[in-house]
Scaffold this motif. Structure first.
Motif, PDB file in Angstrom:
ATOM      1  N   PHE A 242     -54.978 -47.367  12.517  1.00 34.72           N
ATOM      2  CA  PHE A 242     -55.401 -46.424  13.553  1.00 34.72           C
ATOM      3  C   PHE A 242     -54.313 -46.277  14.610  1.00 34.72           C
ATOM      4  CE2 PHE A 242     -60.202 -47.098  12.909  1.00 34.72           C
ATOM      5  CZ  PHE A 242     -60.280 -45.952  12.141  1.00 34.72           C
ATOM      6  N   SER A 243     -53.820 -47.409  15.073  1.00 29.98           N
ATOM      7  CA  SER A 243     -52.795 -47.380  16.122  1.00 29.98           C
ATOM      8  C   SER A 243     -51.510 -46.733  15.624  1.00 29.98           C
ATOM      9  CB  SER A 243     -52.517 -48.807  16.611  1.00 29.98           C
ATOM     10  OG  SER A 243     -53.696 -49.426  17.088  1.00 29.98           O
ATOM     11  N   GLU A 244     -51.154 -47.036  14.394  1.00 28.99           N
ATOM     12  CA  GLU A 244     -49.911 -46.494  13.850  1.00 28.99           C
ATOM     13  C   GLU A 244     -49.984 -44.978  13.700  1.00 28.99           C
ATOM     14  OE1 GLU A 244     -46.687 -47.786  10.396  1.00 28.99           O
ATOM     15  OE2 GLU A 244     -48.724 -48.591  10.384  1.00 28.99           O
ATOM     16  N   SER A 245     -51.179 -44.456  13.418  1.00 30.09           N
ATOM     17  CA  SER A 245     -51.323 -43.009  13.253  1.00 30.09           C
ATOM     18  C   SER A 245     -51.058 -42.247  14.547  1.00 30.09           C
ATOM     19  CB  SER A 245     -52.728 -42.678  12.739  1.00 30.09           C
ATOM     20  OG  SER A 245     -53.710 -42.956  13.727  1.00 30.09           O
ATOM     21  N   GLU A 246     -51.172 -42.925  15.688  1.00 27.30           N
ATOM     22  CA  GLU A 246     -50.958 -42.277  16.977  1.00 27.30           C
ATOM     23  C   GLU A 246     -49.481 -42.167  17.351  1.00 27.30           C
ATOM     24  OE1 GLU A 246     -53.397 -40.946  18.711  1.00 27.30           O
ATOM     25  OE2 GLU A 246     -54.858 -41.609  17.226  1.00 27.30           O
ATOM     26  N   PHE A 247     -48.589 -42.662  16.511  1.00 26.81           N
ATOM     27  CA  PHE A 247     -47.157 -42.650  16.829  1.00 26.81           C
ATOM     28  C   PHE A 247     -46.355 -41.871  15.800  1.00 26.81           C
ATOM     29  CE2 PHE A 247     -48.861 -46.306  19.038  1.00 26.81           C
ATOM     30  CZ  PHE A 247     -48.250 -46.228  20.283  1.00 26.81           C
ATOM     31  N   ILE A 248     -47.017 -40.955  15.094  1.00 27.91           N
ATOM     32  CA  ILE A 248     -46.326 -40.115  14.127  1.00 27.91           C
ATOM     33  C   ILE A 248     -46.040 -38.763  14.775  1.00 27.91           C
ATOM     34  CG2 ILE A 248     -46.454 -39.001  11.874  1.00 27.91           C
ATOM     35  CD1 ILE A 248     -48.306 -41.165  10.951  1.00 27.91           C
ATOM     36  N   GLY A 249     -44.779 -38.413  14.910  1.00 28.75           N
ATOM     37  CA  GLY A 249     -44.422 -37.100  15.416  1.00 28.75           C
ATOM     38  C   GLY A 249     -44.547 -36.968  16.922  1.00 28.75           C
ATOM     39  N   GLU A 250     -44.360 -35.737  17.393  1.00 33.59           N
ATOM     40  CA  GLU A 250     -44.400 -35.446  18.814  1.00 33.59           C
ATOM     41  C   GLU A 250     -45.838 -35.322  19.297  1.00 33.59           C
ATOM     42  OE1 GLU A 250     -42.108 -32.000  19.603  1.00 33.59           O
ATOM     43  OE2 GLU A 250     -40.192 -32.915  19.061  1.00 33.59           O
ATOM     44  N   ARG A 251     -46.019 -35.491  20.623  1.00 35.63           N
ATOM     45  CA  ARG A 251     -47.332 -35.397  21.257  1.00 35.63           C
ATOM     46  C   ARG A 251     -47.198 -34.624  22.560  1.00 35.63           C
ATOM     47  NH1 ARG A 251     -51.695 -38.269  18.377  1.00 35.63           N
ATOM     48  NH2 ARG A 251     -50.532 -39.020  16.569  1.00 35.63           N
ATOM     49  N   ASP A 252     -48.303 -33.980  22.967  1.00 35.16           N
ATOM     50  CA  ASP A 252     -48.284 -33.360  24.285  1.00 35.16           C
ATOM     51  C   ASP A 252     -48.673 -34.407  25.320  1.00 35.16           C
ATOM     52  OD1 ASP A 252     -50.999 -33.712  24.000  1.00 35.16           O
ATOM     53  OD2 ASP A 252     -51.530 -31.657  24.543  1.00 35.16           O
ATOM     54  N   GLU A 253     -48.862 -33.996  26.566  1.00 39.37           N
ATOM     55  CA  GLU A 253     -49.133 -34.958  27.638  1.00 39.37           C
ATOM     56  C   GLU A 253     -50.488 -35.642  27.484  1.00 39.37           C
ATOM     57  OE1 GLU A 253     -48.672 -32.712  31.206  1.00 39.37           O
ATOM     58  OE2 GLU A 253     -46.486 -32.964  31.270  1.00 39.37           O
ATOM     59  N   GLN A 254     -51.399 -35.045  26.731  1.00 39.92           N
ATOM     60  CA  GLN A 254     -52.698 -35.666  26.481  1.00 39.92           C
ATOM     61  C   GLN A 254     -52.738 -36.375  25.132  1.00 39.92           C
ATOM     62  OE1 GLN A 254     -54.970 -36.077  28.643  1.00 39.92           O
ATOM     63  NE2 GLN A 254     -54.057 -34.774  30.226  1.00 39.92           N
ATOM     64  N   ASN A 255     -51.566 -36.599  24.536  1.00 39.48           N
ATOM     65  CA  ASN A 255     -51.412 -37.328  23.285  1.00 39.48           C
ATOM     66  C   ASN A 255     -51.984 -36.569  22.091  1.00 39.48           C
ATOM     67  OD1 ASN A 255     -50.257 -39.726  22.172  1.00 39.48           O
ATOM     68  ND2 ASN A 255     -52.316 -40.473  21.690  1.00 39.48           N
ATOM     69  N   ASN A 256     -52.144 -35.258  22.201  1.00 38.46           N
ATOM     70  CA  ASN A 256     -52.545 -34.455  21.054  1.00 38.46           C
ATOM     71  C   ASN A 256     -51.348 -34.271  20.133  1.00 38.46           C
ATOM     72  OD1 ASN A 256     -55.320 -33.778  21.896  1.00 38.46           O
ATOM     73  ND2 ASN A 256     -54.308 -32.663  23.547  1.00 38.46           N
ATOM     74  N   PRO A 257     -51.526 -34.441  18.831  1.00 37.66           N
ATOM     75  CA  PRO A 257     -50.375 -34.403  17.918  1.00 37.66           C
ATOM     76  C   PRO A 257     -49.825 -32.995  17.746  1.00 37.66           C
ATOM     77  CG  PRO A 257     -52.409 -34.621  16.672  1.00 37.66           C
ATOM     78  CD  PRO A 257     -52.792 -34.732  18.125  1.00 37.66           C
ATOM     79  N   LEU A 258     -48.531 -32.908  17.550  1.00 34.11           N
ATOM     80  CA  LEU A 258     -47.825 -31.661  17.286  1.00 34.11           C
ATOM     81  C   LEU A 258     -47.071 -31.785  15.969  1.00 34.11           C
ATOM     82  CD1 LEU A 258     -46.327 -31.045  20.842  1.00 34.11           C
ATOM     83  CD2 LEU A 258     -48.275 -29.856  19.838  1.00 34.11           C
ATOM     84  N   PRO A 259     -46.952 -30.698  15.226  1.00 34.41           N
ATOM     85  CA  PRO A 259     -46.236 -30.781  13.945  1.00 34.41           C
ATOM     86  C   PRO A 259     -44.731 -30.868  14.151  1.00 34.41           C
ATOM     87  CG  PRO A 259     -46.906 -28.521  14.379  1.00 34.41           C
ATOM     88  CD  PRO A 259     -47.499 -29.357  15.482  1.00 34.41           C
ATOM     89  N   TYR A 260     -44.047 -31.351  13.123  1.00 34.88           N
ATOM     90  CA  TYR A 260     -42.595 -31.382  13.163  1.00 34.88           C
ATOM     91  C   TYR A 260     -42.042 -29.963  13.036  1.00 34.88           C
ATOM     92  CZ  TYR A 260     -42.357 -36.462  12.626  1.00 34.88           C
ATOM     93  OH  TYR A 260     -42.452 -37.806  12.826  1.00 34.88           O
ATOM     94  N   LYS A 261     -40.890 -29.748  13.640  1.00 37.99           N
ATOM     95  CA  LYS A 261     -40.216 -28.468  13.482  1.00 37.99           C
ATOM     96  C   LYS A 261     -39.717 -28.344  12.049  1.00 37.99           C
ATOM     97  CE  LYS A 261     -36.539 -25.598  15.445  1.00 37.99           C
ATOM     98  NZ  LYS A 261     -35.475 -25.496  16.468  1.00 37.99           N
ATOM     99  N   PRO A 262     -40.030 -27.216  11.380  1.00 38.88           N
ATOM    100  CA  PRO A 262     -39.587 -27.065   9.980  1.00 38.88           C
ATOM    101  C   PRO A 262     -38.083 -27.255   9.850  1.00 38.88           C
ATOM    102  CG  PRO A 262     -41.129 -25.329  10.580  1.00 38.88           C
ATOM    103  CD  PRO A 262     -40.817 -26.072  11.852  1.00 38.88           C
ATOM    104  N   GLY A 263     -37.694 -28.050   8.871  1.00 37.15           N
ATOM    105  CA  GLY A 263     -36.288 -28.332   8.652  1.00 37.15           C
ATOM    106  C   GLY A 263     -35.800 -29.594   9.324  1.00 37.15           C
ATOM    107  N   THR A 264     -36.662 -30.222  10.183  1.00 42.64           N
ATOM    108  CA  THR A 264     -36.237 -31.454  10.858  1.00 42.64           C
ATOM    109  C   THR A 264     -36.022 -32.574   9.848  1.00 42.64           C
ATOM    110  OG1 THR A 264     -37.482 -30.793  12.822  1.00 42.64           O
ATOM    111  CG2 THR A 264     -36.833 -33.112  12.652  1.00 42.64           C
ATOM    112  N   PHE A 265     -36.965 -32.688   8.891  1.00 43.75           N
ATOM    113  CA  PHE A 265     -36.857 -33.700   7.845  1.00 43.75           C
ATOM    114  C   PHE A 265     -36.919 -32.980   6.496  1.00 43.75           C
ATOM    115  CE2 PHE A 265     -38.739 -35.823  11.490  1.00 43.75           C
ATOM    116  CZ  PHE A 265     -37.967 -36.970  11.596  1.00 43.75           C
ATOM    117  N   GLN A 266     -35.976 -33.265   5.663  1.00 47.92           N
ATOM    118  CA  GLN A 266     -35.950 -32.696   4.318  1.00 47.92           C
ATOM    119  C   GLN A 266     -35.839 -33.845   3.329  1.00 47.92           C
ATOM    120  OE1 GLN A 266     -32.786 -29.835   4.187  1.00 47.92           O
ATOM    121  NE2 GLN A 266     -33.837 -28.354   5.498  1.00 47.92           N
ATOM    122  N   ARG A 267     -36.978 -34.218   2.792  1.00 48.63           N
ATOM    123  CA  ARG A 267     -37.007 -35.347   1.859  1.00 48.63           C
ATOM    124  C   ARG A 267     -37.664 -34.892   0.559  1.00 48.63           C
ATOM    125  NH1 ARG A 267     -35.866 -39.739   5.122  1.00 48.63           N
ATOM    126  NH2 ARG A 267     -36.336 -39.442   7.333  1.00 48.63           N
TER     127      ARG A 267
END
Length: 448
Positions: A242-267
């Motif tokens: 649960f805790s680890e899921s809160e540290f994936i990617g960017e967040r706004d000031e209220q800790n709402n998750p934001l998607p990665y910018k397309p092309g940031t990671f290409q795997r």
């Protein structure tokens, strides 16, 4: 008796006179049974080779599975109540005190009220069914002959320890949701600058923290009472996830998750899929290997956020029953795929209507958004406005763009994929009424 019947008829007549005609039930349904047949069937006209119309043929539409009926039947199989949100808990002194303080937040905009309403009143809610799923898996698998009779609940067909584990699962899940309702009140945020609502938000944060801590602490005590070190490690690792899921990617000031910018990671896409180590699910998931692929990134986020707890709880329930490690792994897979199918269903729900309902938003890392960003990377420029607060984003515009693309179709395919995987895993369990109840719940979930 005749006197009471006459009195009841007079009351009904008075009520009918007070109810407007447009709100009273139509009598045609009772008087015309043929109309009922017509509404429940689809009439099709066929043409013969001579060009004349043959008699109409009736084709019955595929049956829809009722969610409430499936859950009620499942509760009957394992013995009611099964949920943490049962009368036994709602009438306890601690929860009664929490409810008393929650009344003071009525009318405020604190997210805790929305969470409480979602848990108690949402008919499509799945949180209250998590404990039920754990008990159904427990009954479907059975227990080893070495389990003493004193530990068995003969009437329900499960162990007392498995019932306690089901309640622990729901308590941990609800505590996580309550903790996520806490609002950031720093002076740099809009919530911290609004003096009129600051007191309500601050009080709501205190109630949210105390309630979440109480549920998490009480679940830890109940988990320790099971006196099984391996089960404690499994469930503790789910709390870590649960805790680890809160540290994936960017967040706004209220800790709402934001998607990665397309092309940031290409795997490259993983050939084995996203999951924990099959032989050691307590080892952390390699998150860095899935970033950039929409489907695998979505699975990673939601396995950590939900699938881990449900899957490991199902696995732990069979560990308490003394079942084989192979059957325990099947139980984990079932819980994981069921949680992912549920999440895909919830992600697609806001996009079932051509217009986004008023005051309704959706997660920016939900499956439709991630799939659409893969289809149209240019939409990310509209999401950049949410880096300070997701409230600054034009959800209506994004909603229309997603409906015009292939993202919703891919989301439904994703749901069918994990639904089929969950049904396939169920075939490893004996054919019992508990297994049938699990299949009915899965089928009913598709019709939500």
């Amino acid at each position: 008796m005749a006197m009471y019947r006459a009195s009841g008829l007079r009351i009904m007549q008075q009520l009918r006179r007070r109810i407007p005609a447009e709100l009273q039930p139509l009598q045609v349904v009772k008087a015309a049974p043929a109309l009922q047949t017509f509404t429940s069937q689809r009439w099709t006209s066929t043409t013969t080779t001579s060009g004349k119309h043959a008699s109409p043929q009736v084709t019955t539409p595929p049956p829809r599975h009722d969610w409430n009926r499936a859950v009620s039947e499942a509760e009957r199989i394992v013995g009611y109540p099964t949920s943490f949100l049962s009368l036994r808990w709602l009438l306890s002194d601690e929860i009664a005190n929490v409810a008393l303080h929650l009344r003071k937040l009525v009318g405020s905009a604190h997210p805790l009220m929305k969470t409480a309403k979602h848990l108690l009143y949402n008919g499509k809610n799945t949180m209250q069914a998590w404990g039920l799923i754990v008990l159904l898996v427990s009954k479907a698998a059975g227990h080893a002959p070495s389990v003493p009779d004193v530990e068995q609940d003969k009437s329900a067909g499960v162990l007392h320890s498995q019932r306690a584990l089901a309640e622990v699962t729901e308590m941990i899940r609800i505590s996580h949701l309550v903790h996520n309702s806490v609002v950031n009140l720093q002076s740099s945020t809009q919530a911290g600058q609004d003096v009129d609502t600051y007191d309500d938000m601050s009080f709501g944060n205190k109630i949210g923290l105390l309630t979440g801590d109480y549920l998490l602490g009480h679940s830890s005590a109940e988990l320790a009472n099971l006196r099984n070190q391996e089960v404690v490690e499994l469930i503790s690792s789910a709390v870590r996830d649960f805790s680890e899921s809160e540290f994936i990617g960017e967040r706004d000031e209220q800790n709402n998750p934001l998607p990665y910018k397309p092309g940031t990671f290409q795997r490259p896409s993983l050939s084995v899929g996203v999951d924990f180590n099959e032989h050691d699910v307590m080892t952390p998931m390699p998150i860095a290997q899935v970033l950039g692929n929409p489907e695998e990134e979505w699975e990673c986020r939601n396995i950590l956020n939900a699938g881990s707890l449900l899957g490991k709880s199902c696995q732990a329930s069979l560990k308490l029953a003394g079942q084989s490690e192979e059957l325990q792994r099947h139980a984990y897979r079932f819980g994981k795929h069921l949680a992912l199918a549920w999440q895909a269903c919830l992600d697609a729900e806001p996009f079932q209507c051509p217009q986004l309902p008023l005051d309704v938003t959706f997660s920016l890392v939900s499956a439709p958004v991630l799939f659409h960003l893969e289809h149209d990377p240019g939409m990310y420029s509209q999401l950049e406005a949410g880096k300070q607060s997701v409230d600054n984003i034009d959800y209506d515009k994004i909603h229309k763009a997603i409906l015009a693309g292939p993202a919703l179709t891919k989301t439904k395919e994703l749901q069918r994929k994990h639904t089929a995987a969950a049904l396939a895993v169920l075939q490893h369990f004996p054919a019992t009424d508990a297994r049938q109840a699990l299949e009915n719940i899965i089928l009913a979930m598709q019709d939500l």
